[in-house]
Design an enzyme around this catalytic site. Structure first.
Site, PDB file in Angstrom:
ATOM      1  N   LEU A 102       0.773  -1.233  -0.102  1.00  0.00           N
ATOM      2  CA  LEU A 102       0.083   0.194   0.018  1.00  0.00           C
ATOM      3  C   LEU A 102       0.777   1.223   0.162  1.00  0.00           C
ATOM      4  O   LEU A 102       2.003   1.067   0.740  1.00  0.00           O
ATOM      5  CB  LEU A 102      -0.990  -0.022   1.252  1.00  0.00           C
ATOM      6  CG  LEU A 102      -2.049  -1.180   1.357  1.00  0.00           C
ATOM      7  CD1 LEU A 102      -2.577  -1.011   2.587  1.00  0.00           C
ATOM      8  CD2 LEU A 102      -3.031  -0.936   0.076  1.00  0.00           C
ATOM      9  N   ASP A 103       0.606   2.038  -0.742  1.00  0.00           N
ATOM     10  CA  ASP A 103       1.379   3.460  -0.782  1.00  0.00           C
ATOM     11  C   ASP A 103       1.723   4.022   0.438  1.00  0.00           C
ATOM     12  O   ASP A 103       0.748   3.796   1.583  1.00  0.00           O
ATOM     13  CB  ASP A 103       0.857   4.502  -1.550  1.00  0.00           C
ATOM     14  CG  ASP A 103       0.536   4.058  -2.984  1.00  0.00           C
ATOM     15  OD1 ASP A 103       1.405   3.254  -3.402  1.00  0.00           O
ATOM     16  OD2 ASP A 103      -0.663   4.726  -3.758  1.00  0.00           O
ATOM     17  N   LYS A 104       2.526   4.843   1.002  1.00  0.00           N
ATOM     18  CA  LYS A 104       2.844   5.237   2.199  1.00  0.00           C
ATOM     19  C   LYS A 104       1.737   6.038   2.787  1.00  0.00           C
ATOM     20  O   LYS A 104       1.378   5.824   4.145  1.00  0.00           O
ATOM     21  CB  LYS A 104       4.005   6.188   2.054  1.00  0.00           C
ATOM     22  CG  LYS A 104       4.548   6.900   3.273  1.00  0.00           C
ATOM     23  CD  LYS A 104       5.721   7.895   3.066  1.00  0.00           C
ATOM     24  CE  LYS A 104       6.168   8.500   4.501  1.00  0.00           C
ATOM     25  NZ  LYS A 104       7.337   9.192   4.231  1.00  0.00           N
ATOM     26  N   THR A 106      -1.604   5.544   2.074  1.00  0.00           N
ATOM     27  CA  THR A 106      -2.896   4.849   1.930  1.00  0.00           C
ATOM     28  C   THR A 106      -2.995   4.034   3.210  1.00  0.00           C
ATOM     29  O   THR A 106      -1.985   3.472   3.773  1.00  0.00           O
ATOM     30  CB  THR A 106      -2.570   3.907   0.784  1.00  0.00           C
ATOM     31  OG1 THR A 106      -2.466   4.418  -0.533  1.00  0.00           O
ATOM     32  CG2 THR A 106      -3.932   2.871   0.717  1.00  0.00           C
ATOM     33  N   HIS A 187       0.646   2.806  -7.690  1.00  0.00           N
ATOM     34  CA  HIS A 187      -0.563   3.983  -7.573  1.00  0.00           C
ATOM     35  C   HIS A 187      -1.610   3.770  -8.453  1.00  0.00           C
ATOM     36  O   HIS A 187      -2.262   4.705  -9.304  1.00  0.00           O
ATOM     37  CB  HIS A 187       0.374   5.302  -8.049  1.00  0.00           C
ATOM     38  CG  HIS A 187       1.293   5.793  -7.136  1.00  0.00           C
ATOM     39  ND1 HIS A 187       1.307   5.635  -5.672  1.00  0.00           N
ATOM     40  CD2 HIS A 187       2.473   6.482  -7.349  1.00  0.00           C
ATOM     41  CE1 HIS A 187       2.181   6.397  -5.166  1.00  0.00           C
ATOM     42  NE2 HIS A 187       3.094   6.737  -6.077  1.00  0.00           N
TER      43      HIS A 187
END
Length: 235
Positions: A102-104, A106, A187
């Site tokens: 998961l993105d930072k 998110t 992303h």
């Protein structure tokens, strides 16, 4: 398996710490003191105790984490906090890793395990495992966006995304949506929303396959998966 590896794998301490326990005669196997870390033991057939207390050996561990923003989905990083920093010392020693990323910024559902095959199956596009996200979006999401998502898309840089499902919860200056995809490219949800001219301002993964993020799992906390939840992953 080496005795020191079994103890480390079970979260009893670092390799150095468990070797000290063994050499200090604090470890028994089937009631007998074993003082050599390299001793070969079958953990599924023998009772291993530290100071008389049986250890809970499992070959594979499965945890669910409600990831907060500000942490990256990695086992280690020289400059950033990782999701492993949210675990107890004992659980960090179990050689866990996050399933996918998961993105930072998110939040939401992240599985941690040491089961490589299961992780591969969950992430493989060929397995068609759905990942569902809740997002807040700057901009008005409309019916046309649903159709665009449903047919897939190709970005200007040539990146392609398989068809995804878009559900509009509310539409206005700021919209709320659910997005379900089978891939997990870099992303991806943010870029799919950007493709239709809007911007994701908040993103949270709420479901993976049949496994849903529990409502009672607080942000930044984690727990072991139940047997039923583990079965969802294999389905």
């Amino acid at each position: 398996m080496r005795l020191d590896k079994i103890l480390t794998h079970s979260g009893c301490g670092s390799r150095k710490e468990v070797q000290k326990m063994i050499k200090g005669k604090k470890v028994t196997v089937d009631g007998q003191i074993i003082s050599k870390p390299e001793s070969n033991i079958d953990p599924t057939q023998s009772e291993i105790c530290i100071n008389g207390k049986p250890i809970d050996y499992q070959e594979f561990y499965y945890y669910i984490l409600n990831k907060p923003g500000g942490y990256i989905s990695a086992t280690e990083d020289p400059t950033e906090q990782t999701v492993m920093d949210l675990l107890s010392i004992e659980d960090r020693n179990k050689e866990l890793f996050p399933v996918g990323r998961l993105d930072k910024d998110t939040e939401g559902l992240l599985i941690l395990t040491n089961d490589g095959k299961m992780a591969h199956d969950l992430l493989s596009p060929k397995k068609h495992v759905n990942k569902t996200y809740y997002a807040k979006v700057k901009g008005k999401m409309v019916e046309e966006d649903i159709h665009i998502f449903a047919h897939g898309m190709t970005l200007e840089n040539g990146t392609t995304y398989q068809p995804g499902q878009l559900e509009i919860i509310s539409s206005g200056e700021f919209s709320e949506i659910y997005v379900t995809i089978k891939e997990g490219k870099f992303h991806q949800v943010k870029r799919m929303v950007q493709y239709v001219g809007k911007e994701v301002v908040y993103l949270k993964r709420i479901q993976m396959g049949q496994l849903k993020l529990p409502n009672d799992l607080a942000l930044g906390t984690y727990r072991k998966l139940t047997e039923e939840e583990i079965s969802y992953l294999y389905q």
